[in-house]
Design an enzyme around this catalytic site. Structure first.
Site, PDB file in Angstrom:
ATOM      1  CD  GLU A 189     -26.895 -44.681  10.519  1.00 20.00           C
ATOM      2  OE1 GLU A 189     -26.914 -44.493  11.748  1.00 20.00           O
ATOM      3  OE2 GLU A 189     -27.925 -44.936   9.850  1.00 20.00           O
ATOM      4  NE  ARG A 198     -32.591 -37.033  13.763  1.00 17.71           N
ATOM      5  CZ  ARG A 198     -31.884 -37.772  12.934  1.00 17.71           C
ATOM      6  NH1 ARG A 198     -31.717 -37.392  11.686  1.00 17.71           N
ATOM      7  NH2 ARG A 198     -31.339 -38.892  13.355  1.00 17.71           N
ATOM      8  CE1 TYR A 232     -37.358 -25.719  16.408  1.00 14.54           C
ATOM      9  CE2 TYR A 232     -39.263 -26.044  17.823  1.00 14.54           C
ATOM     10  CZ  TYR A 232     -38.174 -26.556  17.137  1.00 14.54           C
ATOM     11  OH  TYR A 232     -37.912 -27.906  17.201  1.00 14.54           O
ATOM     12  CG  ASP A 288     -35.369 -42.043  20.318  1.00 15.30           C
ATOM     13  OD1 ASP A 288     -35.416 -41.400  21.380  1.00 15.30           O
ATOM     14  OD2 ASP A 288     -35.722 -41.575  19.216  1.00 15.30           O
TER      15      ASP A 288
END
Ligand SMILES: Cc1cc2nc3c(=O)[nH]c(=O)nc-3n(C[C@H](O)[C@H](O)[C@H](O)COP(=O)(O)OP(=O)(O)OC[C@H]3O[C@@H](n4cnc5c(N)ncnc54)[C@H](O)[C@@H]3O)c2cc1C
Length: 419
Positions: free
Chosen positions: A51, A125, A238, A315
């Site tokens: 990462e 997330r 939400y 993605d």
């Protein structure tokens, strides 16, 4: 140089079965990369997950996890980890944004569970990424490496090698049996793999805010997903974080575009954009003190993702506008299918065949989600008579019909791909 770096996971000749675990190198530890690492580790692979960011910060806002996704997260133990953190909305409610009238209601909660055998959840997330990362760190088969930015990728018949740059300017090289590029919408790996990398701007931007529950209007505190449709814009809200925060996303048509998930947004600008909307919608937008915005883009579906040793995921493979709320979901589906296909792949040819089967299965499904999401945007942002017709059609839907429309999406089990 970490242990094992620069040496592929197999020394066997082409066609020889190997008892040693096969090695995957995943670029990007976002939602897709982390979940793919967990699925692959369960399938007996050893994974290096590289990462770019030095820390997995809790960036982002809400994500919807529909039953096609929670079905896959359950065997990883993620639903247990998210208990009390993710919220189980009781319904999806659709409103006319300017008149404030309810247009439709789809029961979620127990109905989704009964219909699909898996829950519908909404989650921050950052909470999902933290839970996935915790699971990955606890797995001996996964080596999560932070602060590694991919610089080059080279592939031979049976091995793939990637060079990474570290923050101090030094470099590291890793080799493996396969490389999975999961480095997101602005994927650098795509270019390194010779794939077209330009994204297509949708002409829309998303503004997101997290509002403490006690600061949000009363109607927004319910455990429900709400969608407000209006001219050239819509709102979604939400609760997340166990109900302590309300996730608000405002989508507007705009020409601003920047490759950034978290550009600051001026509250005055977004409030002005919703001035003609119903009081409740304005109260909602006005309850947010700070905003982040990002430009929505996608890309036409590719003709291929995989080579003999490499493939794309999430993605990086199929960026999509978020109007079906499937960005994270499709990334997670990718990982589940990839791992299922690689489970029994032992030989170099078997691995290449699995990567080919992966693109054959995943490309059409994600392409359908991409195009349905684009179509949804047109419907959401209608004006005048077309908007009235849309509202009337929504009003005529019998209870349950809205969920039924999405059966093709929610029924799918990506962990059991039919070859
Ligand atoms: C910071 C951030 C905030 C987001 N916020 C939201 C949100 O609020 N709402 C929403 O719907 N979606 C959000 N998303 C997008 C959402 O997470 C994805 O659309 C979806 O989960 C698909 O996941 P992915 O793993 O394919 O991509 P991502 O989740 O974007 O993950 C890609 C990962 O690759 C890493 N990476 C990028 N370049 C390199 C490189 N050169 N080398 C190594 N690693 C690299 C990135 O740092 C990132 O961790 C956000 C994404 C990010 C990165």
């Amino acid at each position: 140089m970490p242990e094992g770096a620069d040496s592929p996971g197999t020394a066997e000749g082409k066609g020889d079965p190997s008892p040693s675990p096969k090695r995957a190198l995943i670029v990007g530890a976002g939602i897709g990369g982390l979940s793919a690492a967990l699925f692959l580790a369960r399938a007996g692979w050893s994974v290096t997950l590289a990462e770019r960011e030095p820390l997995l910060n809790e960036v982002g806002a809400g994500l919807q996890l529909s039953p096609n996704v929670t079905r896959l997260l359950a065997p990883l133990g993620l639903l247990d980890d998210l208990e009390g953190i993710a919220v189980k909305p009781g319904a999806l409610r659709i409103w006319n944004g300017t008149r404030g009238e309810p247009l439709s209601r789809a029961p979620l909660g127990k109905s989704a569970m009964a219909r699909y055998g898996a829950p519908f959840l909404v989650v921050h997330r950052g909470d999902l990424q933290t839970a996935l990362a915790r699971r990955a760190k606890a797995q001996a088969a996964i080596d999560l490496r932070l602060g590694l930015s991919v610089e080059s990728i080279s592939e031979s018949e049976d091995t793939v090698t990637a060079r990474f740059r570290l923050a101090d300017g030094s470099e590291e090289t890793h080799a493996a049996d396969i490389l999975v590029a999961a480095d997101g919408v602005w994927s650098k790996s795509r270019g390194l793999l010779g794939m077209p990398s330009a994204t297509r701007y949708s002409g829309k931007t998303a503004w997101r805010s997290l509002v403490p529950r006690e600061q949000a209007p009363l109607f927004a505190r319910e455990a429900e997903v709400n969608l407000w449709l209006g001219p050239r814009g819509h709102l979604v809200h939400y609760p997340v974080c166990g109900g302590r925060e309300i996730n608000i996303v405002a989508i507007i048509e705009d020409s601003w575009r920047e490759e950034n998930w978290s550009a600051p947004g001026d509250p005055v600008q977004i409030e002005a954009r919703f001035l003609g909307w119903h009081r409740k919608a304005r109260d909602l937008v006005g309850s947010a003190e700070t905003w982040k915005r990002w430009a929505l883009c996608d890309r036409p579906a590719d003709a291929r993702w995989s080579s003999r040793r490499t493939t794309l995921l999430g993605d990086a493979a199929h960026p999509m506008v978020p109007f079906l709320a499937q960005g994270a979901g499709q990334a997670i589906e990718d990982g589940a299918t990839l791992a299922a296909l690689l489970r029994d792949a032992q030989t170099p040819d078997g691995i290449a065949a699995a990567l080919n089967a992966y693109q054959t299965i995943r490309l059409p499904r994600s392409a359908r989600v991409q195009s349905e999401a684009r179509r949804q945007a047109l419907i959401y942002h209608l004006e005048g008579i077309p908007a009235r017709l849309r509202d009337a059609a929504l009003g005529l839907l019998p209870a349950g019909a809205l969920l039924k429309r999405y059966s093709w999406l929610f029924d799918h089990d990506a962990s059991a791909p039919a070859r």
